[in-house]
Scaffold this active site. Structure first.
Site, PDB file in Angstrom:
ATOM      1  CB  CYS A  99      -0.799   0.075   1.378  1.00  0.00           C
ATOM      2  SG  CYS A  99      -1.736   1.445   1.541  1.00  0.00           S
ATOM      3  CB  CYS A 103      -5.653   5.816  -2.621  1.00  0.00           C
ATOM      4  SG  CYS A 103      -4.379   4.975  -3.076  1.00  0.00           S
ATOM      5  CB  THR A 190      -4.014   3.666   5.448  1.00  0.00           C
ATOM      6  OG1 THR A 190      -4.594   2.670   5.695  1.00  0.00           O
ATOM      7  CG2 THR A 190      -2.761   3.544   4.561  1.00  0.00           C
ATOM      8  CD  GLU A 257      -2.566   0.175   7.756  1.00  0.00           C
ATOM      9  OE1 GLU A 257      -1.847  -0.478   8.195  1.00  0.00           O
ATOM     10  OE2 GLU A 257      -2.762   0.608   6.553  1.00  0.00           O
ATOM     11  CG  HIS A 292     -10.417   3.845   0.117  1.00  0.00           C
ATOM     12  ND1 HIS A 292      -9.494   4.348  -0.488  1.00  0.00           N
ATOM     13  CD2 HIS A 292     -10.293   3.181   1.119  1.00  0.00           C
ATOM     14  CE1 HIS A 292      -8.325   3.842   0.098  1.00  0.00           C
ATOM     15  NE2 HIS A 292      -8.691   2.792   1.255  1.00  0.00           N
ATOM     16  CE1 TYR A 296      -9.034  -0.511  -0.285  1.00  0.00           C
ATOM     17  CE2 TYR A 296      -8.356  -2.420   0.074  1.00  0.00           C
ATOM     18  CZ  TYR A 296      -8.406  -1.194   0.264  1.00  0.00           C
ATOM     19  OH  TYR A 296      -8.205  -0.784   1.640  1.00  0.00           O
ATOM     20  CB  CYS A 299      -3.634  -0.748  -4.800  1.00  0.00           C
ATOM     21  SG  CYS A 299      -4.981  -1.127  -3.427  1.00  0.00           S
ATOM     22  CD  GLU A 443      -5.066  -2.431   3.142  1.00  0.00           C
ATOM     23  OE1 GLU A 443      -5.029  -3.044   2.128  1.00  0.00           O
ATOM     24  OE2 GLU A 443      -5.659  -1.175   3.418  1.00  0.00           O
TER      25      GLU A 443
HETATM   26 FE1  SF4 Z   1      -3.278   1.545   0.143  1.00  0.00          FE
HETATM   27 FE2  SF4 Z   1      -4.887   0.537  -1.964  1.00  0.00          FE
HETATM   28 FE3  SF4 Z   1      -6.070   1.809  -0.169  1.00  0.00          FE
HETATM   29 FE4  SF4 Z   1      -4.431   3.122  -1.741  1.00  0.00          FE
HETATM   30  S1  SF4 Z   1      -6.273   2.091  -2.205  1.00  0.00           S
HETATM   31  S2  SF4 Z   1      -4.556   3.493   0.291  1.00  0.00           S
HETATM   32  S3  SF4 Z   1      -2.655   1.643  -2.122  1.00  0.00           S
HETATM   33  S4  SF4 Z   1      -4.858  -0.094   0.322  1.00  0.00           S
HETATM   34 FE    FE Z   2      -6.692   0.675   2.767  1.00  0.00          FE
END
Ligand code: SF4
Ligand code: FE
Length: 514
Positions: A99, A103, A190, A257, A292, A296, A299, A443
């Site tokens: 991560c 974002c 995060t 985190e 958000h 996923y 990433c 996560e």
């Molecule tokens: Fe992390 Fe993925 Fe969330 Fe971005 S979208 S903060 S890379 S887990």
């Molecule tokens: Fe996250």
């Protein structure tokens, strides 16, 4: 726009209060538990990586100023922007294998942008204009923001105002002419430690009694009263040791985190974007969650790409690369990774403008995306560990490998094919260990909300009545206009063919008359 070096240098100017394992960490920028996460976030500033993720992925043109800005501060204007977001996330994750945190703040900027516009229209408030000024500051300075939604929540069966401890949800405790004082905490944040700003939002829909908790604001991360307590991770003692046992030494295995405490923090009026408008708390939560959850399949497919590559490499180091079951398993991992990516692209392509003019993702598909990721990543990890073999749980340490007495045994018996040094085999196995276990998986399960939160949204948007009607129409219990039209068409065709048949019969009879 800042460069990665400028970003890291800017963090050194901050007075953020950080604790880890019972100690205040003064130089947290260089601390081994935190630095890998800073390195990962720094790649979001590496807009030169543009050529890796495609032109225009890493930067965008600000709709406020017309200037080129880092895409992580951009307000999405159309579905193409949403697609570029997903592609950028996959591209960066392929480089970090973890991560990169930025974002959450980006999604907070987008969620609050649209929500404040609609709140002002309904309530006559001026939050949207305030927020645009804040956004302009962020775009111009290229600061990293942390989007903070999750309150500790105490007794989950009770509303914020009914908790025995009123601080279980972040709330206003004092009101002044020039701002408010807030108290409470945000959990699982995060990238909090290495962000410049923290943007708070409510965590659930609220009622009139919860007005003090219906709160959204932004303050610098080093504002007096904010304390970050950095969480433990499954491999953090290995991080302190340094070396190859970490698996992903440069970027860490997960986001980094922290529990962020707000102990009577002053928020000036110009940084308040919701203060008491409880009717809009639920809407802001859903906007942030959908943006958000969109991410996923971007990433996590990037992280999966690394894991797939690591498994293929390890198989070749062990002499199993050509075995048909290994090729089949690697293909299965690829199928799951691309499925996650398809979902993120789909909810982006189906995005549409909301009242503020920004582009919002298809919320149902975004929730499906994240629910799939919470399953597929575990399956990808399971297959990875299957390919790697028991080695993952038993590799001797780097100290043993380097030991003058026994190192030769580790070198000799940890070797696979003759041409590959044992150290390389161990390195890639450690990477698989880091990517497929421990904190990294959690996560994927709970980041952007737990699976049940997605199911609630999916259930709400499932249009079950419409689906039942589709079934009863086809079963002949009810009739859709299409069924009615089809039946009418069949009736008229039947009538027509009966008429033709009757006419043919008549002419046959006429021909056969003497
Ligand atoms: Fe992390 Fe993925 Fe969330 Fe971005 S979208 S903060 S890379 S887990
Ligand atoms: Fe996250």
């Amino acid at each position: 726009m800042m460069t990665p070096d400028e970003y890291i240098a800017s963090l050194r100017d901050m007075k953020t209060v950080v604790y880890w394992r019972g100690r205040r960490i003064e130089n947290w920028v260089d601390h081994p538990a935190i630095r890998p996460h800073i390195n990962a976030a720094a790649l979001t500033y590496d807009v030169d990586l543009e050529h890796e993720t495609g032109d225009g992925m890493r930067t965008a043109i600000s709709h406020l100023t017309g200037k080129r800005i880092n895409r992580f501060t951009h307000i999405h204007q159309n579905p193409e922007d949403l697609v570029k977001k997903v592609k950028a996330l996959r591209g960066i994750a392929q480089k970090t294998g973890s991560c990169f945190q930025r974002c959450v703040g980006w999604d907070a900027l987008n969620a609050i942008y649209g929500a404040t516009y609609e709140m002002d229209e309904a309530e006559g408030t001026d939050y949207h204009q305030r927020f645009r000024e804040y956004l302009l500051e962020i775009q111009e300075s290229d600061k990293m923001c942390d989007g903070a939604m999750t309150d500790p929540k105490g007794d989950r069966s009770l509303a914020p105002s009914k908790q025995e401890d009123p601080d279980q949800f972040l709330r206003v405790v004092e009101r002044h002419a020039d701002g408010v004082v807030v108290r409470g905490a945000k959990a699982h944040q995060t990238g909090a430690v290495n962000s410049h700003e923290i943007i708070a939002m409510p965590t659930i829909a609220m009622g009139a009694d919860d007005a003090d908790y219906a709160l959204s604001f932004a303050v610098p991360m080093d504002t007096p009263g904010i304390v970050c307590i950095f969480g433990r991770q499954s491999n953090d003692s290995r991080k302190e040791e340094g070396g190859l046992d970490q698996g992903n030494a440069c970027f860490g295995a997960v986001g980094g985190e922290a529990l962020v405490v707000f102990e009577d923090v002053f928020v000036p009026n110009e940084r308040l974007f919701m203060c008491g408008e409880y009717d809009f708390a639920g809407m802001l939560v859903e906007r942030f969650a959908a943006y958000h959850r969109q991410n996923y399949g971007g990433c996590k497919s990037g992280v999966a790409d690394v894991l797939i590559g690591a498994c293929a490499a390890l198989a070749s180091y062990q002499g199993t690369a050509k075995a048909s079951h290994i090729r089949d398993k690697v293909t299965e991992m690829g199928h799951l990774a691309e499925t996650m990516y398809c979902c993120s692209l789909a909810c982006s392509h189906e995005g549409s403008p909301n009242a503020s003019g920004q582009c919002f993702v298809d919320s149902l598909l975004a929730n499906v995306t994240k629910l799939n990721v919470s399953r597929h990543i575990y399956e990808i990890a399971r297959v990875a560990q299957d390919i790697a073999g028991g080695l993952l749980a038993t590799i001797p340490s780097e100290q043993d490998l380097d030991d003058p007495e026994i190192g030769k045994y580790v070198e000799k018996y940890m070797k696979g094919v003759a041409s590959v040094p044992a150290r390389d085999r161990i390195r890639i196995a450690r990477l698989i260990e880091a990517l497929s276990g421990g904190t990294a998986l959690v996560e994927s399960m709970h980041g952007a909300g737990s699976p049940q939160a997605m199911k609630v949204v999916i259930q709400r948007q499932l249009q079950l009545d419409r689906k039942m009607r589709l079934a009863t129409d086809l079963a002949g219990i009810t009739e859709s206009t299409e069924t009615q039209a089809t039946k009418a068409r069949m009736r008229s065709q039947k009538r027509r063919s009966e008429e033709i048949k009757a006419a043919e019969l008549q002419s046959d009879e006429m021909r056969s008359e003497p």
